[in-house]
Enzyme design. Structure first.
Site, PDB file in Angstrom:
ATOM      1  N   ALA A  87       0.797   6.907   8.061  1.00 31.41           N
ATOM      2  CA  ALA A  87       0.087   7.209   9.307  1.00 31.41           C
ATOM      3  C   ALA A  87      -0.074   8.717   9.491  1.00 31.41           C
ATOM      4  O   ALA A  87      -1.149   9.193   9.879  1.00 31.41           O
ATOM      5  CB  ALA A  87       0.818   6.596  10.494  1.00 31.41           C
ATOM      6  N   GLY A  94       7.948   4.578   5.086  1.00 30.73           N
ATOM      7  CA  GLY A  94       6.677   4.561   4.366  1.00 30.73           C
ATOM      8  C   GLY A  94       5.474   4.495   5.291  1.00 30.73           C
ATOM      9  O   GLY A  94       4.473   5.190   5.073  1.00 30.73           O
ATOM     10  N   CYS A  95       5.571   3.689   6.332  1.00 33.33           N
ATOM     11  CA  CYS A  95       4.439   3.531   7.248  1.00 33.33           C
ATOM     12  C   CYS A  95       4.224   4.783   8.102  1.00 33.33           C
ATOM     13  O   CYS A  95       3.090   5.136   8.420  1.00 33.33           O
ATOM     14  CB  CYS A  95       4.637   2.299   8.127  1.00 33.33           C
ATOM     15  N   THR A  96       5.314   5.462   8.451  1.00 35.17           N
ATOM     16  CA  THR A  96       5.190   6.719   9.187  1.00 35.17           C
ATOM     17  C   THR A  96       4.547   7.773   8.294  1.00 35.17           C
ATOM     18  O   THR A  96       3.650   8.510   8.734  1.00 35.17           O
ATOM     19  CB  THR A  96       6.565   7.179   9.704  1.00 35.17           C
TER      20      THR A  96
END
Length: 152
Positions: free
Chosen positions: A51, A46-48
């Site tokens: 970003a 999710g964070c990738t």
């Protein structure tokens, strides 16, 4: 602490970026709108995605007079690897003791887990938008860009 609300003055802070250089919120005030996004962890799905979506929209943000800043509790070294692996053109800040996250109330699940929270801070340092959602990753970027364009 609860999440800071729209209309609140954003607290200043200084944290090291992915190269170890100290960066303060105040460095941008008066010149740029700041899109300050808190995310749980580098190199997670999710964070990738988040970003990389900010990366893909970065030119739209800068064209509208904004700077994007990502914050997590990961280390400077982890941020450096993450930014390099994904070609992230914006600053990632290492809030290793989670002090800034707590100051902004960017937590979830009863204040225990790191939250996915985005703030849009105007040139005077006032929060003009606050969005919190662990799952609606695209909403962080779309909503933030709309607000930035309104502040132009």
């Amino acid at each position: 602490m609860s999440m800071l609300q729209v209309g609140t003055k954003a607290p200043d802070f200084t944290l090291p970026d992915q190269s170890g250089k100290p960066v303060s919120l105040g460095d941008f005030l008066g010149e740029k709108v700041v899109v300050l996004y808190f995310y749980p962890k580098d190199n997670t799905r999710g964070c990738t995605t988040e970003a990389c979506t900010f990366r893909d929209s970065y030119e739209s943000f800068t064209d509208a007079g904004a700077e994007v800043i990502g914050v997590s509790s990961d280390s400077v070294a982890t941020h450096e690897q993450f930014a390099g692996a994904h070609g992230l053109p914006f600053v990632l800040l290492a809030d290793t003791d989670k002090a800034v996250r707590k100051q902004y109330g960017a937590t979830s699940l009863g204040g225990v887990m790191p939250g996915r929270v985005t703030f849009v801070i105007d040139r005077e340092g006032v929060i003009r938008h606050a969005f919190s959602s662990q799952m609606n990753i695209g909403g962080h970027i779309e909503d933030a860009l709309k607000v930035v364009k309104q502040l132009q």
